[in-house]
Scaffold this motif. Structure first.
Motif, mmCIF file in Angstrom:
data_model
loop_
_atom_site.group_PDB
_atom_site.id
_atom_site.type_symbol
_atom_site.label_atom_id
_atom_site.label_comp_id
_atom_site.label_asym_id
_atom_site.label_seq_id
_atom_site.Cartn_x
_atom_site.Cartn_y
_atom_site.Cartn_z
ATOM 1 N N ASN A 44 -85.882 5.048 -36.706
ATOM 2 C CA ASN A 44 -85.855 5.139 -35.245
ATOM 3 C C ASN A 44 -84.830 4.138 -34.716
ATOM 4 O OD1 ASN A 44 -87.218 2.518 -34.795
ATOM 5 N ND2 ASN A 44 -88.973 3.567 -35.719
ATOM 6 N N TYR A 45 -84.601 4.135 -33.419
ATOM 7 C CA TYR A 45 -83.525 3.299 -32.889
ATOM 8 C C TYR A 45 -83.785 1.803 -33.025
ATOM 9 C CZ TYR A 45 -86.077 2.488 -28.521
ATOM 10 O OH TYR A 45 -86.995 2.107 -27.594
ATOM 11 N N ILE A 46 -85.023 1.418 -33.270
ATOM 12 C CA ILE A 46 -85.338 0.001 -33.496
ATOM 13 C C ILE A 46 -85.215 -0.339 -34.981
ATOM 14 C CG2 ILE A 46 -87.167 -1.736 -33.370
ATOM 15 C CD1 ILE A 46 -88.168 -0.242 -30.866
ATOM 16 N N ASP A 47 -85.625 0.578 -35.821
ATOM 17 C CA ASP A 47 -85.639 0.342 -37.262
ATOM 18 C C ASP A 47 -84.990 1.530 -37.984
ATOM 19 O OD1 ASP A 47 -86.187 -0.894 -39.691
ATOM 20 O OD2 ASP A 47 -88.195 -0.017 -39.826
ATOM 21 N N ASN A 48 -83.648 1.511 -38.043
ATOM 22 C CA ASN A 48 -82.911 2.590 -38.706
ATOM 23 C C ASN A 48 -83.139 2.557 -40.207
ATOM 24 O OD1 ASN A 48 -81.654 3.398 -36.313
ATOM 25 N ND2 ASN A 48 -79.937 2.025 -36.634
ATOM 26 N N ALA A 49 -83.039 3.721 -40.824
ATOM 27 C CA ALA A 49 -83.067 3.785 -42.283
ATOM 28 C C ALA A 49 -81.845 3.053 -42.822
ATOM 29 C CB ALA A 49 -83.080 5.237 -42.739
ATOM 30 N N LYS A 50 -81.956 2.544 -44.021
ATOM 31 C CA LYS A 50 -80.879 1.767 -44.632
ATOM 32 C C LYS A 50 -79.581 2.578 -44.740
ATOM 33 C CE LYS A 50 -80.069 -1.563 -48.200
ATOM 34 N NZ LYS A 50 -80.680 -2.482 -49.124
ATOM 35 N N ILE A 51 -79.690 3.889 -44.915
ATOM 36 C CA ILE A 51 -78.496 4.728 -45.041
ATOM 37 C C ILE A 51 -77.644 4.658 -43.768
ATOM 38 C CG2 ILE A 51 -79.694 6.851 -44.297
ATOM 39 C CD1 ILE A 51 -76.840 6.639 -46.846
ATOM 40 N N VAL A 52 -78.275 4.533 -42.627
ATOM 41 C CA VAL A 52 -77.541 4.443 -41.361
ATOM 42 C C VAL A 52 -76.752 3.143 -41.313
ATOM 43 C CG1 VAL A 52 -77.753 4.305 -38.842
ATOM 44 C CG2 VAL A 52 -79.195 5.905 -40.134
ATOM 45 N N SER A 53 -77.408 2.028 -41.558
ATOM 46 C CA SER A 53 -76.709 0.741 -41.508
ATOM 47 C C SER A 53 -75.662 0.626 -42.603
ATOM 48 C CB SER A 53 -77.697 -0.426 -41.560
ATOM 49 O OG SER A 53 -78.516 -0.341 -42.686
#
Length: 130
Positions: free
Chosen positions: A37-46
């Motif tokens: 979610n926008y507070i806790d993105n999956a590691k793949i996003v970061s």
């Protein structure tokens, strides 16, 4: 970030190994079902965004006035296959910059597979020049 007029030369200076870091992550993006979610993105996003910034891919240009790009990003069914590498990088800029005004926008671009389409087509464009 790099000025748009210097982007073409910059892209040619990125090594195959550096490109591989970005392009190898595409399969992981494809396989990902939950991007967080926008507070806790999956590691793949970061991880993806970090590689994009490490490669200095998002060019500096007046993205907020680029209505052509906005049309691409607003269409769920847009065909990215005919876009050149500069346009694809400009779309990346739009996504990451717009997120500053609309929190969660980048995440939505992962969820609706826009980011995936951009990276797949960027890979095709880069492979043309290798």
């Amino acid at each position: 970030m790099i000025e748009i007029e210097n982007l073409e030369e910059h892209l040619h200076q990125i090594t195959q190994e550096e490109w591989r870091k970005l392009f190898n992550i595409i399969s992981e993006i494809i396989e990902t079902k939950d991007f967080g979610n926008y507070i806790d993105n999956a590691k793949i996003v970061s991880n993806t965004l970090q590689i994009i910034y490490d490669l200095n891919l998002p060019p500096i240009f007046n993205w907020s006035d680029w209505s052509f790009g906005r049309e691409f990003l607003m269409s769920d069914n847009f065909d990215y296959t005919n876009l050149d590498k500069i346009t694809l990088c400009k779309l990346i800029t739009c996504i990451v910059r717009y997120n500053r005004f609309n929190e969660g926008y980048t995440l939505r671009c992962f969820e609706n597979r826009t980011f995936e389409k951009i990276l797949i087509n960027l890979k095709k464009e880069i492979e043309k020049i290798e």
